[in-house]
Design a protein around this motif. Sequence first.
Motif, PDB file in Angstrom:
ATOM      1  N   GLY A  18     -32.518   5.094  -2.272  1.00  0.00           N
ATOM      2  CA  GLY A  18     -32.079   5.246  -0.891  1.00  0.00           C
ATOM      3  C   GLY A  18     -33.148   5.048   0.150  1.00  0.00           C
ATOM      4  O   GLY A  18     -32.905   5.295   1.338  1.00  0.00           O
ATOM      5  N   ASP A  19     -34.339   4.594  -0.255  1.00  0.00           N
ATOM      6  CA  ASP A  19     -35.396   4.302   0.717  1.00  0.00           C
ATOM      7  C   ASP A  19     -35.233   2.839   1.143  1.00  0.00           C
ATOM      8  O   ASP A  19     -35.971   1.953   0.699  1.00  0.00           O
ATOM      9  CB  ASP A  19     -36.768   4.532   0.083  1.00  0.00           C
ATOM     10  CG  ASP A  19     -37.912   4.351   1.081  1.00  0.00           C
ATOM     11  OD1 ASP A  19     -37.663   3.872   2.204  1.00  0.00           O
ATOM     12  OD2 ASP A  19     -39.072   4.657   0.723  1.00  0.00           O
ATOM     13  N   PHE A  20     -34.257   2.616   2.019  1.00  0.00           N
ATOM     14  CA  PHE A  20     -33.897   1.252   2.378  1.00  0.00           C
ATOM     15  C   PHE A  20     -34.948   0.560   3.249  1.00  0.00           C
ATOM     16  O   PHE A  20     -35.049  -0.668   3.237  1.00  0.00           O
ATOM     17  CB  PHE A  20     -32.534   1.242   3.081  1.00  0.00           C
ATOM     18  CG  PHE A  20     -31.434   1.818   2.239  1.00  0.00           C
ATOM     19  CD1 PHE A  20     -31.176   1.312   0.975  1.00  0.00           C
ATOM     20  CD2 PHE A  20     -30.672   2.882   2.696  1.00  0.00           C
ATOM     21  CE1 PHE A  20     -30.164   1.842   0.187  1.00  0.00           C
ATOM     22  CE2 PHE A  20     -29.658   3.422   1.923  1.00  0.00           C
ATOM     23  CZ  PHE A  20     -29.406   2.889   0.665  1.00  0.00           C
ATOM     24  N   ILE A  21     -35.711   1.338   3.995  1.00  0.00           N
ATOM     25  CA  ILE A  21     -36.745   0.739   4.851  1.00  0.00           C
ATOM     26  C   ILE A  21     -37.827   0.085   3.998  1.00  0.00           C
ATOM     27  O   ILE A  21     -38.218  -1.062   4.234  1.00  0.00           O
ATOM     28  CB  ILE A  21     -37.345   1.800   5.794  1.00  0.00           C
ATOM     29  CG1 ILE A  21     -36.280   2.280   6.787  1.00  0.00           C
ATOM     30  CG2 ILE A  21     -38.550   1.226   6.532  1.00  0.00           C
ATOM     31  CD1 ILE A  21     -36.722   3.416   7.687  1.00  0.00           C
ATOM     32  N   THR A  22     -38.310   0.830   2.978  1.00  0.00           N
ATOM     33  CA  THR A  22     -39.335   0.275   2.095  1.00  0.00           C
ATOM     34  C   THR A  22     -38.769  -0.888   1.293  1.00  0.00           C
ATOM     35  O   THR A  22     -39.433  -1.912   1.102  1.00  0.00           O
ATOM     36  CB  THR A  22     -39.883   1.352   1.154  1.00  0.00           C
ATOM     37  OG1 THR A  22     -40.381   2.453   1.919  1.00  0.00           O
ATOM     38  CG2 THR A  22     -41.009   0.799   0.291  1.00  0.00           C
ATOM     39  N   TRP A  23     -37.528  -0.712   0.810  1.00  0.00           N
ATOM     40  CA  TRP A  23     -36.881  -1.793   0.069  1.00  0.00           C
ATOM     41  C   TRP A  23     -36.841  -3.072   0.896  1.00  0.00           C
ATOM     42  O   TRP A  23     -37.216  -4.143   0.409  1.00  0.00           O
ATOM     43  CB  TRP A  23     -35.451  -1.404  -0.306  1.00  0.00           C
ATOM     44  CG  TRP A  23     -34.650  -2.575  -0.791  1.00  0.00           C
ATOM     45  CD1 TRP A  23     -34.741  -3.183  -2.011  1.00  0.00           C
ATOM     46  CD2 TRP A  23     -33.680  -3.330  -0.052  1.00  0.00           C
ATOM     47  NE1 TRP A  23     -33.875  -4.262  -2.086  1.00  0.00           N
ATOM     48  CE2 TRP A  23     -33.217  -4.369  -0.889  1.00  0.00           C
ATOM     49  CE3 TRP A  23     -33.139  -3.217   1.236  1.00  0.00           C
ATOM     50  CZ2 TRP A  23     -32.237  -5.283  -0.477  1.00  0.00           C
ATOM     51  CZ3 TRP A  23     -32.172  -4.134   1.645  1.00  0.00           C
ATOM     52  CH2 TRP A  23     -31.739  -5.147   0.793  1.00  0.00           C
ATOM     53  N   LYS A  24     -36.418  -2.952   2.149  1.00  0.00           N
ATOM     54  CA  LYS A  24     -36.249  -4.156   2.977  1.00  0.00           C
ATOM     55  C   LYS A  24     -37.589  -4.839   3.256  1.00  0.00           C
ATOM     56  O   LYS A  24     -37.669  -6.072   3.256  1.00  0.00           O
ATOM     57  CB  LYS A  24     -35.556  -3.820   4.293  1.00  0.00           C
ATOM     58  CG  LYS A  24     -35.147  -5.062   5.076  1.00  0.00           C
ATOM     59  CD  LYS A  24     -34.307  -4.733   6.275  1.00  0.00           C
ATOM     60  CE  LYS A  24     -33.815  -6.027   6.952  1.00  0.00           C
ATOM     61  NZ  LYS A  24     -34.908  -6.925   7.353  1.00  0.00           N
ATOM     62  N   SER A  25     -38.631  -4.061   3.465  1.00  0.00           N
ATOM     63  CA  SER A  25     -39.930  -4.681   3.744  1.00  0.00           C
ATOM     64  C   SER A  25     -40.415  -5.501   2.550  1.00  0.00           C
ATOM     65  O   SER A  25     -41.038  -6.553   2.712  1.00  0.00           O
ATOM     66  CB  SER A  25     -40.965  -3.614   4.104  1.00  0.00           C
ATOM     67  OG  SER A  25     -41.287  -2.811   2.980  1.00  0.00           O
ATOM     68  N   LEU A  26     -40.107  -5.020   1.338  1.00  0.00           N
ATOM     69  CA  LEU A  26     -40.531  -5.724   0.130  1.00  0.00           C
ATOM     70  C   LEU A  26     -39.628  -6.911  -0.190  1.00  0.00           C
ATOM     71  O   LEU A  26     -40.106  -7.996  -0.516  1.00  0.00           O
ATOM     72  CB  LEU A  26     -40.561  -4.752  -1.056  1.00  0.00           C
ATOM     73  CG  LEU A  26     -41.664  -3.692  -1.012  1.00  0.00           C
ATOM     74  CD1 LEU A  26     -41.393  -2.595  -2.037  1.00  0.00           C
ATOM     75  CD2 LEU A  26     -43.029  -4.338  -1.278  1.00  0.00           C
TER      76      LEU A  26
END
Length: 266
Positions: A82-90
């Motif tokens: 659920g850490d979508f911010i980190t997911w999206k950056s990667l």
Amino acid sequence: MEKFPKYFLSFFILVIVSNMQAQVNCNSVEGENCRKACEIYNKATVSQGSRSSQESFDKAIALCSTFSNAYMEKSVPYLKRGDFITWKSLIDKAVDMDPKMHLPYRAWCKFQFLRDYNGALADFDELEKLGLNLNGYFSQNGDYNLEIVKAICYSGLGQKERAISIIEKQLSTKDYNVGLYDYYHLGATYFDVRKYDQALENFERQSKYNDFAENIYYKSKIAKIRNKDYLDLKKIALQRYDAGKNMKDVYTHHFNKIYRVQILEL
């Protein structure tokens, strides 16, 4: 007579292919450091989500900053947690480096996890600009052809007729293997625009492929709207739901999913 879908065989093959896709043929990677990064990456994918795996992806990236697969695989645990911010950056870095490889996955995740219909559609459009046909791609969980996902995105944005057109076209495509929920989504979309004859026709087609609780619920609902006996269908829908024969996903909820309380309140 309609052809029974090859869904289950296709899904089995998809699982094998998905597992193979994580692995890379390091001999095809250019540059000594990038080949070393690839070897580290291949070992790390076996234990995806573990601390050692994430640290290995970091080592691979340090050796070869253009090795897009390492960014993609490193992003996955963040998505699942659920850490979508980190997911999206990667995942954005992976897509920038190799859009043909990673755009289908990002588009699906935008839809599945974020219900970002516009974002998913933008990725689908970008794929088509690159000359790729969505018909050749499937959702990460194996449930949908990405053309169907595209239609569902339009449905989520309220563009129901456009969604219907896309699904109808996909289902009429030569040699297309009908997915697990294709006719159901088409029926539900027809239901949304109050075209009950077409909706019921597709729910009946769905019954021949995979007759789960949600599909029966809609048939019951149409019967009630038409002042026909619907209680037997409601009872069957509840039985199917309680037996676990309903729409399920490991991480999220399906679009057009119906819950037990909705069946009870029918």
